[in-house]
Structures are given as C-alpha cells and as structure tokens.
Design a protein around this motif. Structure first.
Motif, PDB file in Angstrom:
ATOM      1  N   GLN A  53       0.825  -1.205   0.000  1.00 19.41           N
ATOM      2  CA  GLN A  53       0.000   0.000   0.000  1.00 19.41           C
ATOM      3  C   GLN A  53       0.860   1.256   0.000  1.00 19.41           C
ATOM      4  O   GLN A  53       0.546   2.237  -0.692  1.00 19.41           O
ATOM      5  CB  GLN A  53      -0.938  -0.019   1.213  1.00 19.41           C
ATOM      6  CG  GLN A  53      -2.036  -1.062   1.098  1.00 19.41           C
ATOM      7  CD  GLN A  53      -2.785  -1.269   2.398  1.00 19.41           C
ATOM      8  OE1 GLN A  53      -2.223  -1.127   3.481  1.00 19.41           O
ATOM      9  NE2 GLN A  53      -4.054  -1.610   2.300  1.00 19.41           N
ATOM     10  N   ALA A  56       2.154   1.720  -3.397  1.00 17.84           N
ATOM     11  CA  ALA A  56       1.093   2.249  -4.253  1.00 17.84           C
ATOM     12  C   ALA A  56       0.938   3.752  -4.067  1.00 17.84           C
ATOM     13  O   ALA A  56       0.750   4.498  -5.037  1.00 17.84           O
ATOM     14  CB  ALA A  56      -0.223   1.537  -3.962  1.00 17.84           C
ATOM     15  N   GLY A  62      -2.489   5.834  -4.631  1.00 18.90           N
ATOM     16  CA  GLY A  62      -3.298   6.288  -3.507  1.00 18.90           C
ATOM     17  C   GLY A  62      -4.163   7.470  -3.886  1.00 18.90           C
ATOM     18  O   GLY A  62      -5.310   7.595  -3.456  1.00 18.90           O
ATOM     19  N   ASN A 118      -5.345  -6.760   5.168  1.00 22.89           N
ATOM     20  CA  ASN A 118      -4.921  -5.369   4.999  1.00 22.89           C
ATOM     21  C   ASN A 118      -5.024  -4.882   3.555  1.00 22.89           C
ATOM     22  O   ASN A 118      -5.372  -3.731   3.303  1.00 22.89           O
ATOM     23  CB  ASN A 118      -3.480  -5.191   5.484  1.00 22.89           C
ATOM     24  CG  ASN A 118      -3.412  -4.684   6.910  1.00 22.89           C
ATOM     25  OD1 ASN A 118      -4.427  -4.409   7.535  1.00 22.89           O
ATOM     26  ND2 ASN A 118      -2.215  -4.570   7.448  1.00 22.89           N
ATOM     27  N   LEU A 119      -4.729  -5.783   2.620  1.00 25.98           N
ATOM     28  CA  LEU A 119      -4.669  -5.364   1.223  1.00 25.98           C
ATOM     29  C   LEU A 119      -6.039  -4.980   0.676  1.00 25.98           C
ATOM     30  O   LEU A 119      -6.134  -4.142  -0.217  1.00 25.98           O
ATOM     31  CB  LEU A 119      -4.067  -6.493   0.378  1.00 25.98           C
ATOM     32  CG  LEU A 119      -3.371  -6.095  -0.920  1.00 25.98           C
ATOM     33  CD1 LEU A 119      -2.261  -5.090  -0.655  1.00 25.98           C
ATOM     34  CD2 LEU A 119      -2.813  -7.329  -1.612  1.00 25.98           C
ATOM     35  N   PRO A 122      -9.395  -0.428   1.618  1.00 31.31           N
ATOM     36  CA  PRO A 122      -9.009   0.813   0.943  1.00 31.31           C
ATOM     37  C   PRO A 122      -8.853   1.979   1.903  1.00 31.31           C
ATOM     38  O   PRO A 122      -8.146   2.937   1.604  1.00 31.31           O
ATOM     39  CB  PRO A 122     -10.163   1.049  -0.035  1.00 31.31           C
ATOM     40  CG  PRO A 122     -11.343   0.400   0.611  1.00 31.31           C
ATOM     41  CD  PRO A 122     -10.782  -0.818   1.296  1.00 31.31           C
ATOM     42  N   ILE A 125      -5.113   2.451   2.646  1.00 35.35           N
ATOM     43  CA  ILE A 125      -4.276   3.115   1.648  1.00 35.35           C
ATOM     44  C   ILE A 125      -4.634   4.598   1.532  1.00 35.35           C
ATOM     45  O   ILE A 125      -3.760   5.449   1.338  1.00 35.35           O
ATOM     46  CB  ILE A 125      -4.375   2.411   0.269  1.00 35.35           C
ATOM     47  CG1 ILE A 125      -3.265   2.921  -0.652  1.00 35.35           C
ATOM     48  CG2 ILE A 125      -5.718   2.605  -0.376  1.00 35.35           C
ATOM     49  CD1 ILE A 125      -3.138   2.130  -1.930  1.00 35.35           C
TER      50      ILE A 125
END
Length: 205
Positions: A53, A56, A62, A118-119, A122, A125
């Motif tokens: 995250q 990202a 993000g 966690n992934l 949203p 992130i």
C-alpha cells in the motif's frame, strides 16, 4: 527526514497501530487458536500488505483511490466481502479442542490471510496517502524517506500486533471445552463480520 519529523511520524504510527481493527482481530484470533508463532505469519502478511500500500501511494495510486469513487468502492466492497466471508467461516467453524493435529495449518495460508485482510482495506491506503505527505520533505530524495516511513510503520505495527497475539495466546488454556471454543469462534466471527459491514458502509473520508 529530521529526527523531530521522524518522532512525529513514530507517534502517529503508534496511535494508528494500537487502534483495534481487522488486523488486530486476525492477530488475536490466530494467536488464541494456534499460538504466537503461527500468528506471526499472519502479522508478516499484514506488514507485506502495508508495504504494498505504501508503494502504491509512492507511485500515485493512492491519489486514484482518493479521487475516484468507483475505484474506491470496488476495492471497498471486495475488502468488505472478504472480511464478512472470514467472519462467517469463523462463526460456523466446529469447536475443535487444541491438540497436535489441530495445530497443523499451512504457513502460506496464514500469511495470505494477513495479506488480504490489509490489502483489501481501501481505508488503509487512503489514510496512508493522506498521512505520509505530511512527513515528506519535497526538497530531499523521496524514496529514502518512504523507506524510513515504511520501516517505521511496519516495525511499530509488527510490535503492536505481536502484543495482541501474545496476549491472546496467553488465554489458550481457555480452549478446552466445546462451549468456550464455540464462543471464541463466534466472537471473532462477529468481529470480522462487523468490520466488513462497517467497511462496506464507509465513505472515502
């Protein structure tokens, strides 16, 4: 990154980590059921997701989740569905007393569970995207600053999640009758379903 800026981020990371969420529930549930060393695999999965995250955010994805309602809602609903599915699985799990056989679980499965918890969130992130720029000095090399932020964030989260898992593992003596086992399954199942419902009903901010 100066020491004062790093200390400010460290404090923020501690406050974020100790706030109970799906990651804490996953750590405690696994620690209670399988012990700390199995929970550590879940915790490592959680940290891998945080690093993905953060990467990202570093490359600008993000910002996409912050500005695109469609992208945010797709990730949000996938994450909510996964948490609810985990909760239903735990709720429906048959009581099984701990023995050497019940402790045999694939390490990869635990790691992937932590990774997906966690992934598929949203909010995490978006929060990282909102938080990290406050501690980045644009006049200095950014990747080294992101590296410091990533190591700090994961280090703090790993310590806090380990504390949750160790605390739960101390209660494993409770898991020796069907009634207690069923209550434990339903408690954590309810926590995951509740987290999924809250995630599904949340907005971008």
């Amino acid at each position: 990154m100066t020491l004062s800026v790093w200390l400010g981020f460290l404090l923020a990371a501690i406050l974020i980590a100790i706030s109970p969420g799906p990651g804490a529930a996953a750590s405690m549930s696994t620690g209670l059921r399988y012990g700390y060393w199995s929970a550590l695999r879940v915790i490592l999965g959680l940290q891998a997701a945080l690093l993905i995250q953060l990467l990202a955010v570093a490359v600008g994805l993000g910002a996409l989740l912050q500005t695109s309602a469609l992208a945010f809602n797709i990730v949000k609903l996938v994450g909510a569905a996964y948490l609810i599915w985990l909760g239903i699985q735990k709720w429906r799990a048959a009581p099984q007393e701990i023995d050497e056989t019940s402790l045999r679980i694939a390490p990869n499965r635990l790691f992937i569970e932590g990774l997906l918890v966690n992934l598929t969130n949203p909010k995490a992130i978006v929060f990282i995207a909102a938080l990290t720029p406050q501690f980045i000095d644009p006049a200095l090399p950014q990747w080294s600053q992101f590296l410091v932020i990533g190591l700090t964030m994961c280090g703090v989260d790993m310590v806090v999640m380990s504390c949750y898992a160790l605390l739960a593992s101390r209660l494993r003596g409770w898991l020796h009758d069907a009634r207690s086992l069923k209550a434990q399954n339903r408690f954590f199942g309810g926590v995951f379903v509740g987290a999924g419902v809250l995630l599904a009903s949340s907005g971008q901010h």
